[in-house]
Design a protein around this motif. Sequence first.
Motif, PDB file in Angstrom:
ATOM      1  N   LYS A  84       0.904   3.938  -3.029  1.00  0.00           N
ATOM      2  CA  LYS A  84       0.518   5.314  -2.717  1.00  0.00           C
ATOM      3  C   LYS A  84       1.673   6.258  -2.987  1.00  0.00           C
ATOM      4  O   LYS A  84       1.484   7.349  -3.525  1.00  0.00           O
ATOM      5  CB  LYS A  84       0.087   5.399  -1.260  1.00  0.00           C
ATOM      6  CG  LYS A  84      -1.260   4.753  -1.025  1.00  0.00           C
ATOM      7  CD  LYS A  84      -1.991   5.503   0.060  1.00  0.00           C
ATOM      8  CE  LYS A  84      -3.476   5.337  -0.107  1.00  0.00           C
ATOM      9  NZ  LYS A  84      -4.220   6.259   0.748  1.00  0.00           N
ATOM     10  N   ASN A  85       2.868   5.822  -2.612  1.00  0.00           N
ATOM     11  CA  ASN A  85       4.040   6.652  -2.869  1.00  0.00           C
ATOM     12  C   ASN A  85       4.198   6.903  -4.357  1.00  0.00           C
ATOM     13  O   ASN A  85       4.478   8.014  -4.782  1.00  0.00           O
ATOM     14  CB  ASN A  85       5.304   5.971  -2.338  1.00  0.00           C
ATOM     15  CG  ASN A  85       5.510   6.256  -0.862  1.00  0.00           C
ATOM     16  OD1 ASN A  85       4.865   7.135  -0.297  1.00  0.00           O
ATOM     17  ND2 ASN A  85       6.399   5.515  -0.240  1.00  0.00           N
ATOM     18  N   ILE A 123       3.697   9.269   8.640  1.00  0.00           N
ATOM     19  CA  ILE A 123       3.832   8.958   7.212  1.00  0.00           C
ATOM     20  C   ILE A 123       2.537   9.404   6.521  1.00  0.00           C
ATOM     21  O   ILE A 123       1.467   8.885   6.830  1.00  0.00           O
ATOM     22  CB  ILE A 123       4.063   7.446   6.987  1.00  0.00           C
ATOM     23  CG1 ILE A 123       5.242   6.932   7.820  1.00  0.00           C
ATOM     24  CG2 ILE A 123       4.245   7.134   5.505  1.00  0.00           C
ATOM     25  CD1 ILE A 123       6.607   7.417   7.388  1.00  0.00           C
ATOM     26  N   GLU A 155      10.926  10.990   5.591  1.00  0.00           N
ATOM     27  CA  GLU A 155      10.123   9.800   5.885  1.00  0.00           C
ATOM     28  C   GLU A 155      10.980   8.553   6.028  1.00  0.00           C
ATOM     29  O   GLU A 155      10.725   7.700   6.874  1.00  0.00           O
ATOM     30  CB  GLU A 155       9.091   9.580   4.775  1.00  0.00           C
ATOM     31  CG  GLU A 155       7.898  10.493   4.948  1.00  0.00           C
ATOM     32  CD  GLU A 155       7.052  10.560   3.704  1.00  0.00           C
ATOM     33  OE1 GLU A 155       6.732   9.491   3.158  1.00  0.00           O
ATOM     34  OE2 GLU A 155       6.720  11.685   3.282  1.00  0.00           O
ATOM     35  N   VAL A 168       1.035   8.969   3.730  1.00  0.00           N
ATOM     36  CA  VAL A 168       0.168   8.093   2.925  1.00  0.00           C
ATOM     37  C   VAL A 168      -0.510   7.018   3.774  1.00  0.00           C
ATOM     38  O   VAL A 168      -1.246   6.191   3.245  1.00  0.00           O
ATOM     39  CB  VAL A 168       0.942   7.407   1.773  1.00  0.00           C
ATOM     40  CG1 VAL A 168       1.398   8.442   0.763  1.00  0.00           C
ATOM     41  CG2 VAL A 168       2.104   6.593   2.287  1.00  0.00           C
ATOM     42  N   LEU A 169      -0.249   7.039   5.068  1.00  0.00           N
ATOM     43  CA  LEU A 169      -0.877   6.043   5.933  1.00  0.00           C
ATOM     44  C   LEU A 169      -1.894   6.711   6.851  1.00  0.00           C
ATOM     45  O   LEU A 169      -1.717   7.865   7.253  1.00  0.00           O
ATOM     46  CB  LEU A 169       0.191   5.340   6.784  1.00  0.00           C
ATOM     47  CG  LEU A 169       1.246   4.541   6.023  1.00  0.00           C
ATOM     48  CD1 LEU A 169       2.236   3.918   7.001  1.00  0.00           C
ATOM     49  CD2 LEU A 169       0.597   3.465   5.168  1.00  0.00           C
ATOM     50  N   LYS A 217       0.835  -1.199   0.000  1.00  0.00           N
ATOM     51  CA  LYS A 217       0.000   0.000   0.000  1.00  0.00           C
ATOM     52  C   LYS A 217       0.871   1.252   0.000  1.00  0.00           C
ATOM     53  O   LYS A 217       0.646   2.164  -0.797  1.00  0.00           O
ATOM     54  CB  LYS A 217      -0.919  -0.015   1.234  1.00  0.00           C
ATOM     55  CG  LYS A 217      -1.761   1.237   1.296  1.00  0.00           C
ATOM     56  CD  LYS A 217      -2.665   1.326   2.507  1.00  0.00           C
ATOM     57  CE  LYS A 217      -3.226   2.741   2.595  1.00  0.00           C
ATOM     58  NZ  LYS A 217      -4.075   2.965   3.742  1.00  0.00           N
ATOM     59  N   ILE A 218       1.868   1.275   0.887  1.00  0.00           N
ATOM     60  CA  ILE A 218       2.757   2.440   0.946  1.00  0.00           C
ATOM     61  C   ILE A 218       3.375   2.673  -0.418  1.00  0.00           C
ATOM     62  O   ILE A 218       3.437   3.791  -0.937  1.00  0.00           O
ATOM     63  CB  ILE A 218       3.900   2.229   1.968  1.00  0.00           C
ATOM     64  CG1 ILE A 218       3.334   1.955   3.347  1.00  0.00           C
ATOM     65  CG2 ILE A 218       4.816   3.448   2.001  1.00  0.00           C
ATOM     66  CD1 ILE A 218       4.393   1.868   4.427  1.00  0.00           C
ATOM     67  N   ARG A 268       1.944   9.684  -5.492  1.00  0.00           N
ATOM     68  CA  ARG A 268       1.811  10.864  -4.661  1.00  0.00           C
ATOM     69  C   ARG A 268       1.931  12.119  -5.497  1.00  0.00           C
ATOM     70  O   ARG A 268       1.237  13.093  -5.303  1.00  0.00           O
ATOM     71  CB  ARG A 268       2.897  10.851  -3.602  1.00  0.00           C
ATOM     72  CG  ARG A 268       2.271  10.929  -2.233  1.00  0.00           C
ATOM     73  CD  ARG A 268       3.263  11.393  -1.256  1.00  0.00           C
ATOM     74  NE  ARG A 268       3.829  10.237  -0.588  1.00  0.00           N
ATOM     75  CZ  ARG A 268       4.623  10.364   0.458  1.00  0.00           C
ATOM     76  NH1 ARG A 268       4.965  11.549   0.904  1.00  0.00           N
ATOM     77  NH2 ARG A 268       5.104   9.303   1.025  1.00  0.00           N
TER      78      ARG A 268
END
Lengths: 385, 236
Positions: free
Chosen positions: A9-10, B102, A288, B104-105, A5-6, A13
Motif C-alpha cells: 500500500k505504501n 497509519i 508514521e 493505509v491500515l 500489506k503496509i 500511495r
Amino acid sequence: MFILKILFKNAFRHKLRTSLTVLGITIAVLAFGLLRTVVGAWYAGVEASSATRLVTRNAVSLVFFLPISYKEKIRQVPGVTEVGYSDWFGGVYKDEKNFFPNFATDAKTAIDLFPEFIIPADQKTAFLRDRKGAVVGRKTAERFGWKLGDIVTLKGTIFPGNWEFVIRGIYRGAQKSTDETQFFFHWSYLNESLKKTAPYRADKVGWFLIGVKSPDVAPDVAVTIDKMFKNSLAETITETEKAFQLSFISMTEAIVVVIRLVSFIVIVIIMAVMANTMAMTVRERTGEYAIMKTLGFGGWHISGLIFGESLVIAAIGCASGIALTFPAAKAFGDSLSQFFPVFIVARSTIYMDMAAGLIVATVAAVFPIWRAITLRIADGLRRIG
Amino acid sequence: MKTRTGPIVEVRNIYKSYRRGTQTVPVLEDITFDIQEGEFLALMGPSGSGKSTLLNLIAGIDKADSGTITVGGIEITSLSETELAGWRATNVGFIFQFYNLIPVLTAFENVELPLLLTGLSRSGRREHVDLALKAVSLSDRADHYPSQLSGGQQQRVAIARAIITDPTILVADEPTGDLDRHSAEEILDLMERLVHELGKTVIMVTHDPRAAGKAHIIKHLEKGVLNSDVHSEDTL
Ligand SMILES: Nc1ncnc2c1ncn2[C@@H]1O[C@H](COP(=O)(O)OP(=O)(O)O)[C@@H](O)[C@H]1O
Ligand SMILES: [Mg+2]
C-alpha cells in the motif's frame, strides 16, 4: 502478511510518482537488456565458431590475398583433414542497404567444413552440379523472397560487373546461434571470369579454411603452416576461427566498450531516480515511522518496510522491463538482421537485469533507512504537530 | 504488578534542555513528582512550557539530561534505546493530538498493530481488537480507513490502539486539541471511563480547562517548573 500489506500500500500511495519510477526502471532495464543483447550479437559469430577449424590468411592484412597453390602444401601438414578456401565477394543485391555476407568458396569442402549449415541432400547435389549455383541462408532467402531455381544478380564491388547466380540450396542453422544470412557460391565461377578480365587477380584466395582432426592439434598445425610460408612472398597467419572472428571484431571493439559502458550508466541513472523517490517517500512518512517506533517497533521493522517498498517498486519495473525485452529484441533483431544475424536475449542478460534491480532497490533504500533508524521519536512526532 | 505498593510513576530531579544553535535552552528544571496507580492527572501550562517534553520523558520516547524516572518499578532512565522500545510496547499506551493512525491500515489493523510485537496468535489478536473496538463503540467501523472516519472516531480508534496491550500507563498529549466540543466531550468521557471502570493510570497534557476538569489532579508547568498540585474543583 500484515507487513506485506503496509508495504504494498505504501508503494502505491503516491500513484503518479510510483508509476513514473516504475516506468523509468522498466525503460532502464529494457535499454540495459537490449544493449547487452547488441553486444552479445556482436560476439555471436565468435561464440558459434568452431574449435576444429583454422583460418589461414595473409600476414599483412585480410585485404591481401594468398596464392591458391598454398592449398596442396597445407594439405600435407599432419593433422589437417581438409582444406577449403574463400573470398569475400562483397556483392550488392540491388541496393547497398540490402547487405548480407556473400563469399566465393570452394563448394565441396565448404559443405564438409560447415556441418552447422544444414542443406537437404538433393539441394546439395544440385548446387555442386551448377557452376553458377549458390546456397543462401534461410533468413536472407526469406528477406528477399528467393526460392530454389530463382536467378539472382549481385553487383560486384570488389569484382566489378553484374554476377548472375541460381539459388540451388537454402540452408538452415543447426543451432539458434548459427548465422542464417550468408550467401555462398563456387569460387571457380569467380576465378574463371577473373582469368579473362583481370588475370593478375586470378588464382588467389582471401583465406584458407582448414579442418583439423581434433581441437588439441590445432595450435601445432597453425604453427607448422605459418613456419612453412615464412620468408615467402605471402607470409601467413593461421589461427582458430574464433581468434579470426575476434580479430574482425577488435576493429570495432571501442564501440562495444562504449555500449557496455552506456548500459551500466543507464542503471546508475535509474539508481539516482529511484533513490530520490525513496528519499521523498520516507521523508513524507517520517511521522508514521515515528509512530511505529513509539509503539515499540525497532530498526529492523522499519528497515524491512522501507527496503520492502523499494524492492516492490524495483521488482515491478524490472519484471516489466524483462518482459518487454523479448518482443523488443525480436523486433530489433528482425529489422537489423543484416547487421546482427543472431540476436538472442541471453539468459545471463536476464540474470543481470535482476541483479541490477536488486542493487537499485538496495542502494535507493540505504539512505532512507539510515534516516528512519536514526530519527529521534520526539523530533519525528514534532513534525506532525 | 498489582501487588506493588507506592506510586506507579516516580519522577525525580529531572532536568532537560535543548540546544538551539550554540545556545542551551533549559526546558525542564528539577522536576519531581509522583503519580499514583489509577490516577487521572492533567498537566497544564502555557504553550512551550515543556508539557510535551515531560510527557515524552515519562513515556520513554525522549531522554532526560539528568534525574530518574521509575514507572511500574522499572527505572526507565537507565534503559537502552532497544530496551526502551520493548518496554514501551507493553507498558505505555499513546494518544496524540492528531490521532496518528497509519493511513493505509483499517481501524481494525491500526488497533492490531501493537499486538504484532507480542506473541499473540492471529485469532488471539482478533479477539483483543474486537474487545477494544467495542470499548470505544466502533465495532461497526472496523473496516474503515482513517480517512473515512471523523476526527472523534479516529481519536477513539487511537484510544483503542493505546489500551490494546493493557499498558501500565496511558499518556495523552492534547487528545482533544483538534476536536470540536462534542467530540472532545466523548473522548474525555471515554478516558474517564478507562480510569474508573478499568483502573487505568492516565497522564494527559492539555490547555483546555474543561478537559483538565475531568482529571483528579492538575499540575501546572510554568517555565520549566512544576507548581503544587491543584485539585480540579478549584480551577473551575
Ligand atoms: N527537539 C527540540 N529541539 C529544540 N527545541 C525543542 C525541541 N523540542 C522542544 N523544544 C522546545 O522546548 C520547549 C518546550 O516544548 P514542548 O515540551 O513541546 O512544550 P509544550 O508541549 O508545553 O507546548 C519549547 O520552547 C520548544 O521550542
Ligand atoms: Mg505540546
